[in-house]
Scaffold this motif. Structure first.
Motif, PDB file in Angstrom:
ATOM      1  N   GLU A 118       0.233   8.753  -6.706  1.00 24.79           N
ATOM      2  CA  GLU A 118       0.588  10.172  -6.636  1.00 24.79           C
ATOM      3  C   GLU A 118       1.382  10.574  -7.873  1.00 24.79           C
ATOM      4  O   GLU A 118       1.125  11.635  -8.464  1.00 24.79           O
ATOM      5  N   VAL A 172      -6.253   2.979   0.305  1.00 29.14           N
ATOM      6  CA  VAL A 172      -5.370   3.883  -0.438  1.00 29.14           C
ATOM      7  C   VAL A 172      -6.017   4.262  -1.765  1.00 29.14           C
ATOM      8  O   VAL A 172      -6.093   5.437  -2.127  1.00 29.14           O
ATOM      9  N   HIS A 222       0.800  -1.221   0.000  1.00 34.07           N
ATOM     10  CA  HIS A 222       0.000   0.000   0.000  1.00 34.07           C
ATOM     11  C   HIS A 222       0.835   1.274   0.000  1.00 34.07           C
ATOM     12  O   HIS A 222       0.456   2.260  -0.619  1.00 34.07           O
ATOM     13  N   SER A 223       1.988   1.282   0.655  1.00 35.01           N
ATOM     14  CA  SER A 223       2.801   2.507   0.670  1.00 35.01           C
ATOM     15  C   SER A 223       3.400   2.778  -0.712  1.00 35.01           C
ATOM     16  O   SER A 223       3.460   3.927  -1.158  1.00 35.01           O
ATOM     17  N   GLU A 229       0.594   4.001  -2.991  1.00 36.03           N
ATOM     18  CA  GLU A 229       0.302   5.417  -2.755  1.00 36.03           C
ATOM     19  C   GLU A 229       1.271   6.302  -3.543  1.00 36.03           C
ATOM     20  O   GLU A 229       0.863   7.275  -4.184  1.00 36.03           O
ATOM     21  N   PHE A 286      -7.728   8.149  -3.183  1.00 36.51           N
ATOM     22  CA  PHE A 286      -7.309   8.856  -4.396  1.00 36.51           C
ATOM     23  C   PHE A 286      -8.443   9.055  -5.399  1.00 36.51           C
ATOM     24  O   PHE A 286      -8.305   9.840  -6.337  1.00 36.51           O
TER      25      PHE A 286
END
Length: 68
Positions: free
Chosen positions: A21, A50, A13-14, A17, A54
């Motif tokens: 972005e 996540v 998930h990080s 993200e 967005f």
């Protein structure tokens, strides 16, 4: 013209993200429509949240697909 970007992910998930972005702020040439699909390969982390966080920023150009 349309470009479909498929982002497969599993418990990242990080990194997802960061990828979303980057896609969000990328320069898109005139006449090109970019759609993004995040494919969640049965993650047990915050992948879905996540993507959901967005969705509004992508204005309908971001989809979520769960693959068990």
């Amino acid at each position: 013209m349309q470009l479909d970007v498929i982002v497969p992910t599993y418990n990242r998930h990080s990194l997802l993200e960061r990828a979303l972005e980057s896609l969000l702020v990328a320069d898109v040439p005139a006449g090109l429509e970019v759609k993004v699909t995040a494919v969640d390969n049965n993650s047990r982390d915050n992948t879905r949240s996540v993507v959901d966080s967005f969705k509004a920023r992508f204005a309908g150009r971001l989809n979520y697909l769960f693959e068990p």
